[in-house]
Design a protein around this motif. Sequence first.
Motif, PDB file in Angstrom:
ATOM      1  N   SER A  49      77.399  45.686 -45.005  1.00 13.80           N
ATOM      2  CA  SER A  49      77.242  45.679 -43.465  1.00 13.80           C
ATOM      3  C   SER A  49      76.637  44.676 -42.778  1.00 13.80           C
ATOM      4  CB  SER A  49      76.523  47.155 -43.290  1.00 13.80           C
ATOM      5  OG  SER A  49      77.064  48.152 -43.642  1.00 13.80           O
ATOM      6  N   GLU A 103      72.508  54.521 -41.962  1.00 10.66           N
ATOM      7  CA  GLU A 103      73.322  55.122 -41.078  1.00 10.66           C
ATOM      8  C   GLU A 103      73.079  55.187 -39.479  1.00 10.66           C
ATOM      9  OE1 GLU A 103      75.784  56.656 -42.404  1.00 10.66           O
ATOM     10  OE2 GLU A 103      75.083  55.942 -44.267  1.00 10.66           O
ATOM     11  N   ALA A 163      71.180  46.758 -34.883  1.00  7.91           N
ATOM     12  CA  ALA A 163      71.938  47.035 -36.147  1.00  7.91           C
ATOM     13  C   ALA A 163      71.108  46.342 -37.138  1.00  7.91           C
ATOM     14  CB  ALA A 163      73.226  47.059 -35.926  1.00  7.91           C
ATOM     15  N   LEU A 205      78.738  48.127 -34.770  1.00 11.08           N
ATOM     16  CA  LEU A 205      78.914  47.324 -35.713  1.00 11.08           C
ATOM     17  C   LEU A 205      79.771  45.985 -35.147  1.00 11.08           C
ATOM     18  CD1 LEU A 205      79.487  48.914 -39.316  1.00 11.08           C
ATOM     19  CD2 LEU A 205      77.576  47.774 -38.508  1.00 11.08           C
ATOM     20  N   HIS A 215      74.544  51.978 -37.957  1.00 11.16           N
ATOM     21  CA  HIS A 215      75.860  52.208 -37.653  1.00 11.16           C
ATOM     22  C   HIS A 215      76.207  52.729 -36.177  1.00 11.16           C
ATOM     23  CE1 HIS A 215      76.856  52.349 -42.193  1.00 11.16           C
ATOM     24  NE2 HIS A 215      76.274  50.993 -41.957  1.00 11.16           N
ATOM     25  N   LEU A 231      81.934  51.407 -45.013  1.00 10.25           N
ATOM     26  CA  LEU A 231      81.089  52.109 -43.890  1.00 10.25           C
ATOM     27  C   LEU A 231      81.183  53.593 -44.291  1.00 10.25           C
ATOM     28  CD1 LEU A 231      81.577  50.066 -40.807  1.00 10.25           C
ATOM     29  CD2 LEU A 231      79.839  49.873 -42.232  1.00 10.25           C
TER      30      LEU A 231
END
Length: 211
Positions: A86, A42, A52, A175, A45, A189
């Motif tokens: 992701s 989390e 990231a 992202l 993100h 997401l």
Amino acid sequence: MFGDDSERELFFVHAVAEAQRQFAADNTNADALVRWGGALLELAHQRQQDEAVQLIKESIEKLNQALTIEPGHTDANWCIGNAHTSLGFLQQSKDAAVEEFTKARAVFQACVDKDPANETYRKALQMSDQAHVYYDEIQQQLQEAQAASKRSGGGRGGGKLASGAGGSGGEPDPLGLSDWVWDAAGWVLLVAAIGGIALMARGGSAAPAKG
């Protein structure tokens, strides 16, 4: 649940610390590792490209550690699938992206095999088959936005961009994707976010009180 992004980030920073505390107290606590990994995902993100990617990799490491303790932990596998998805959308190379999507699909398939009636798992598996298509469309949108920006003398064009996925000079987007993405890949997401909150709540981790 969250008033703004800063509250959301604070919640998951606290969740990481709480999961670390729980695992330190019992190094056989697979659930603590899953909450730890889910919270890191989390937080990823909320970050830019390089940070990231690093947080996602750390998340996968914790989740895999949970699986060494409890191999059949479906929540761990579910989070790993979201992490690889992701990570795939953050890749600049199509081959690298497809590699991550393939890993995600295998994990989602394992989740469906274990719990065939779970609609969330089935939907994730179905959508993961289209991840490479979404990736191509996202890259096209980003390229068109960059071209429009150059034609207008460096102004913004085609939505928010970040440095991570080929954009430059745009507003922060953790992202590295444009607003358009939410029509195509936002399900990953969003479900990951909901899943992360659920994992934190299941473990009794609450957001820190406001001062």
